[in-house]
Design a protein around this motif. Sequence first.
Motif, mmCIF file in Angstrom:
data_model
loop_
_atom_site.group_PDB
_atom_site.id
_atom_site.type_symbol
_atom_site.label_atom_id
_atom_site.label_comp_id
_atom_site.label_asym_id
_atom_site.label_seq_id
_atom_site.Cartn_x
_atom_site.Cartn_y
_atom_site.Cartn_z
ATOM 1 N N ALA A 1 -6.417 56.763 -51.021
ATOM 2 C CA ALA A 1 -6.933 55.419 -51.253
ATOM 3 C C ALA A 1 -8.447 55.529 -51.394
ATOM 4 O O ALA A 1 -9.124 56.012 -50.483
ATOM 5 C CB ALA A 1 -6.584 54.501 -50.097
ATOM 6 N N VAL A 2 -8.990 55.130 -52.535
ATOM 7 C CA VAL A 2 -10.434 55.181 -52.758
ATOM 8 C C VAL A 2 -11.008 53.820 -52.399
ATOM 9 O O VAL A 2 -10.760 52.823 -53.091
ATOM 10 C CB VAL A 2 -10.775 55.552 -54.212
ATOM 11 C CG1 VAL A 2 -12.292 55.577 -54.406
ATOM 12 C CG2 VAL A 2 -10.175 56.900 -54.573
ATOM 13 N N VAL B 1 -3.603 58.343 -56.652
ATOM 14 C CA VAL B 1 -4.806 57.577 -56.301
ATOM 15 C C VAL B 1 -4.532 56.080 -56.360
ATOM 16 O O VAL B 1 -3.939 55.581 -57.321
ATOM 17 C CB VAL B 1 -5.972 57.924 -57.253
ATOM 18 C CG1 VAL B 1 -7.202 57.098 -56.921
ATOM 19 C CG2 VAL B 1 -6.297 59.416 -57.183
ATOM 20 N N THR B 2 -4.989 55.393 -55.318
ATOM 21 C CA THR B 2 -4.956 53.938 -55.311
ATOM 22 C C THR B 2 -6.363 53.407 -55.080
ATOM 23 O O THR B 2 -6.911 53.556 -53.975
ATOM 24 C CB THR B 2 -4.033 53.390 -54.202
ATOM 25 O OG1 THR B 2 -2.719 53.894 -54.369
ATOM 26 C CG2 THR B 2 -4.005 51.863 -54.228
ATOM 27 N N PRO B 3 -6.997 52.826 -56.097
ATOM 28 C CA PRO B 3 -8.320 52.218 -55.891
ATOM 29 C C PRO B 3 -8.183 50.949 -55.059
ATOM 30 O O PRO B 3 -7.255 50.149 -55.279
ATOM 31 C CB PRO B 3 -8.797 51.896 -57.308
ATOM 32 C CG PRO B 3 -7.878 52.652 -58.229
ATOM 33 C CD PRO B 3 -6.580 52.758 -57.506
ATOM 34 N N VAL B 4 -9.082 50.748 -54.103
ATOM 35 C CA VAL B 4 -9.015 49.577 -53.225
ATOM 36 C C VAL B 4 -10.384 48.907 -53.180
ATOM 37 O O VAL B 4 -11.359 49.509 -52.724
ATOM 38 C CB VAL B 4 -8.594 49.966 -51.792
ATOM 39 C CG1 VAL B 4 -8.573 48.728 -50.897
ATOM 40 C CG2 VAL B 4 -7.237 50.654 -51.786
ATOM 41 N N ASP B 5 -10.447 47.677 -53.670
ATOM 42 C CA ASP B 5 -11.658 46.872 -53.520
ATOM 43 C C ASP B 5 -11.594 46.262 -52.121
ATOM 44 O O ASP B 5 -10.793 45.363 -51.852
ATOM 45 C CB ASP B 5 -11.716 45.790 -54.595
ATOM 46 C CG ASP B 5 -13.036 45.022 -54.593
ATOM 47 O OD1 ASP B 5 -13.823 45.186 -53.638
ATOM 48 O OD2 ASP B 5 -13.276 44.243 -55.538
ATOM 49 N N PHE C 1 -10.685 57.966 -49.301
ATOM 50 C CA PHE C 1 -11.963 58.426 -49.843
ATOM 51 C C PHE C 1 -12.926 57.257 -49.726
ATOM 52 O O PHE C 1 -12.785 56.246 -50.390
ATOM 53 C CB PHE C 1 -11.825 58.851 -51.306
ATOM 54 C CG PHE C 1 -13.043 59.541 -51.854
ATOM 55 C CD1 PHE C 1 -14.198 58.830 -52.118
ATOM 56 C CD2 PHE C 1 -13.050 60.907 -52.082
ATOM 57 C CE1 PHE C 1 -15.332 59.461 -52.611
ATOM 58 C CE2 PHE C 1 -14.174 61.554 -52.572
ATOM 59 C CZ PHE C 1 -15.313 60.826 -52.838
ATOM 60 N N ASN C 2 -13.907 57.410 -48.851
ATOM 61 C CA ASN C 2 -14.841 56.318 -48.598
ATOM 62 C C ASN C 2 -15.962 56.334 -49.622
ATOM 63 O O ASN C 2 -16.886 57.129 -49.539
ATOM 64 C CB ASN C 2 -15.408 56.443 -47.175
ATOM 65 C CG ASN C 2 -16.302 55.268 -46.818
ATOM 66 O OD1 ASN C 2 -16.387 54.289 -47.555
ATOM 67 N ND2 ASN C 2 -16.965 55.364 -45.681
#
Length: 302
Positions: free
Chosen positions: A5-6, A36-40, A58-59
């Motif tokens: 999770a980014v 990969v999962t982008p997270v706002d 991934f911070n």
Amino acid sequence: MKHVAVLMGGWSAEREVSMNSGLACAEALKKSGYQVTPVDVGRNIAETLSEIKPDVCFNALHGRYGEDGYIQGLLEIIGIPYTHSGVLASALAMDKPVAKSLFAQAGIPIADGKILTRQEIHDGATYPKPYVVKPLNEGSSVGVTIILEEENMSLQDLPWTFGEKVLVETFIPGREIQVAVMGDAALGAVEIRPLGRFYDYEAKYTEGKAEHLMPAPLSEAEYAEALRLALLAHQTLGCRGVSRSDLRFDDTGEGAGKFYMLETNTQPGMTSLSLVPEIAGHSGISFEELVSWIVEDASCDR
């Protein structure tokens, strides 16, 4: 296949650059074979992560709540390994006066300075010019102002929107040197020559606003000293993963030939204009290799 999770975005003053960093890292991780999962990131991030169940976070957050120990503490409680520094190192690095105190104790040269309250400034507090005014806990040069000797300005003339206290430091003349640290080694140093007044937010994130000299044009001994100080700062704060230290190299003033540590960034930018990827590239490490290494280095403090 690791599910990453980014974490990006958030609600700090650095939201835009965090989004750019996060999207770049997410794309690189996909190319390297990760799920990969982008997270706002919003204030419901704990609920979001419990739903998507990543193996690693991934911070890519920047600024407050992203690099000051808050999100790190949450991830510790949830038990999800995360990239970059842990709770304590993140909090220490983000608090500029505390970090400066630790650097001084470790023998790392720092600029003289003091903390002033809004009331003290209102009552006419002064500081000898030239000086720099900074928020206590913002990154990316947000809120930084330089007052030079010839300028008819004072602390009382500056607008202030970053809390009740400010850090005022003696301005160090000379050159801007930045060093990347990866794990237990300093990768290299780059010199930044901004086209404007100083290496501010616009210069950092706008193409063509600053010249990058990689490697920094220093003597062999000076280059080695810059790397030594950055690694020492990384270790003094207890950082892990990747960090970037910002130094001034005084080659003009009374302290000519001396480095001064400005700060260590535990969440360095990862955009196309960012310095850590540039330094890593000069060391033979591609962007995809860099972000993959960061993911594999992820852990919890406990």
